[in-house]
Design an enzyme around this catalytic site. Sequence first.
Site, PDB file in Angstrom:
ATOM      1  N   GLU A  60       0.953  -0.960  -0.049  1.00 48.51           N
ATOM      2  CA  GLU A  60       0.363  -0.345   0.050  1.00 48.51           C
ATOM      3  C   GLU A  60       1.107   1.063  -0.274  1.00 48.51           C
ATOM      4  OE1 GLU A  60      -0.802  -2.484   1.775  1.00 48.51           O
ATOM      5  OE2 GLU A  60      -2.743  -2.976   1.151  1.00 48.51           O
ATOM      6  N   HIS A 129     -12.169  -4.719   7.666  1.00 53.51           N
ATOM      7  CA  HIS A 129     -12.538  -4.423   6.587  1.00 53.51           C
ATOM      8  C   HIS A 129     -13.604  -3.739   5.811  1.00 53.51           C
ATOM      9  CE1 HIS A 129     -10.541  -8.265   5.546  1.00 53.51           C
ATOM     10  NE2 HIS A 129     -10.322  -7.328   3.841  1.00 53.51           N
TER      11      HIS A 129
END
Lengths: 323, 327
Positions: A60, A129
């Site tokens: 990321e 999530h």
Amino acid sequence: MAKITMRQAISQALWEEMERDPKVFILGQEVGVWGGTYAVTKGFYDHFGADRVRDTPISEAAIIGSAIGAAIAGTRPVAELMTINFAFSAMDHIVNQSAKMHYMFNGQMVLPLVIRTVGGGGRQLGATHSQTPDAIFAHFPGLKVVAPGTPADAKGLLKAAIRSNDPIMFIEHATLYQIRGEVPDGDYIVPIGKSTVQRSGDHVTIVTYSKMLELSLKAAEQLAKDGIEAEIVDLRTLRPLDMEPVIESFKKTNRAVIVEEGWKSFGVGAEISAQIYEHAFDYVDAPIKRVAQKEVPLPYNRNLEQMALPQVEDIIKAVKEVL
Amino acid sequence: MELSSELKKEMYWMMLLSRRLDERAWVLHRQGKIAFHISGIGHEAAQVGAAFALKRGHDWVTPYYRDLALMVSLGLTPEEFMLSLMGKAGEPSSGSRQMPSHFGLRRVNAVSHSAPVATQAVHAAGIGLAIKIKKEKKVVLTTIGEGSTSQGEWYEAVNWAAVHQLPVIFLVQNNQYAISVPPEMQMAVKSAADKACGLGLPGQMIDGTDVIAVYEIISELAEAARNGKGPALVEAKMYRITPHSSDDDDRTYRSREEVEENKKFDPLLLTKARLIDEGIYTEKDLEDLDKKAKQMVTDAVKTAEEAPYPAAEEAAYPVYAEEVPNA
């Protein structure tokens, strides 16, 4: 004008912008051959090629950091973070770099960077999530934070974001991809930083955005059966925040409920209510109410998850309390 | 191929000028005239050699805070450096919004970094990606200290550049200390260059006090990268002669004897001796050059002292692109 899904609207915006400007390219995990985790970039790889639809390593920080480098060097990257929960792995690049570069380096370069990511709960994906940390990103000067609630806005705002020279967090909601709405064909632009009234009413102002717009509209329909007409202001952009339609509506209704999916503490509702008190104190007829997520990490079990997330009934209850 | 005397002279001058600027910064700090300085004394050969290996102004650089000599070689003027130390108007990296030594100079494609270390390596990978997409013949040089190669982002950047064969040279300046911590507390390998074998790109260790060796090796790697041969990792070894920064007292973690011993490997002295040996300069020439450098530094200090501070209203912008002139 066609009735299409939010997914199609976002995909259309990306496709049109890539056709229009060869400097625009996509990078992220699974965006290429696989077509994106939420299938937004399906078909892009075959049409635009591996150079412009680039599958990245699972890194990321490298996705956002290298998108910053590529933007500085004259391209217009659209970086996809699979979910906003993974943005925390790239936080340094988002807040210490992208948000500060115009200022810290005195405008030596501009940073045309869109970070497309997916937030929100309701899909039973557990605590890491399913977060809605939009307010965190809206805290930083230098970033723009966009979170559309309708397919038309998704298309128009994404096109505006790609053409903007600022770093933008473009937050899509995981449970909105299937919703349908009328979306203008072709070059349709919605300016960033403009709130809009999605439903008119005289009795109460509901301020909301993204997924909570859908719930607020449902709540308003039910309230209308009791003769209560709610006006719904959709923020669409959290930073820069356009309070004008909110204040204007509040001066008419004198009552407000703010609905957000994220946690209440230090959240969007806190900011909006503070600004209403600052700008329209003389018009306040009842304490402003906030509807938000329970202050727990979001659980996996469906019942528990729904208990933690704001519901239509919560909005109706809050509206009745301020009336 | 033997390098020309002219090139050697030019490189020596950049090393000398950078050294005198760096030394003066320490003096200004101790006089209370500036808030902060972070020093590159001992790094000049590696930085000047690497800068000269680039097509300066054409290739890209994402430097780190110790890169004064690299930046001077790219075109940062003594006046500009002094303006940045004093936080004056017209400072080119940031208009005095950022700390000194966070070098950025758009006119030579040098991009500033932020304070968390190793971020510049990832930006370099991204610039490399843009070069590749735009099909340009350019290379990115990114520099870093050996301690910062412990960062996850450094590995992510190198991995990314290797996977996608991006034109990036990762130059690690191993000066034996990350503030107070020695390399053996940062890595289990002998050299940061050894990390290359796990990431799939060529890695090599070079003598960071030999300006000509650095120039030759980086030149070759840069040309290969410009021609699509992918990234490379280089570790240049040297010794950090000064404390980490003006806020650091290095007596707490290393002996004076150690520092004195290592001053024998001061790259400025080594290069000077070499130029005399090769008959390129006489002692007298070098004395004159030194006088010239010191005078330039003095003049730069004077100019910067007389320069105004940024206007108060400059604090408010440019946060967004619309506030950037000519964006």
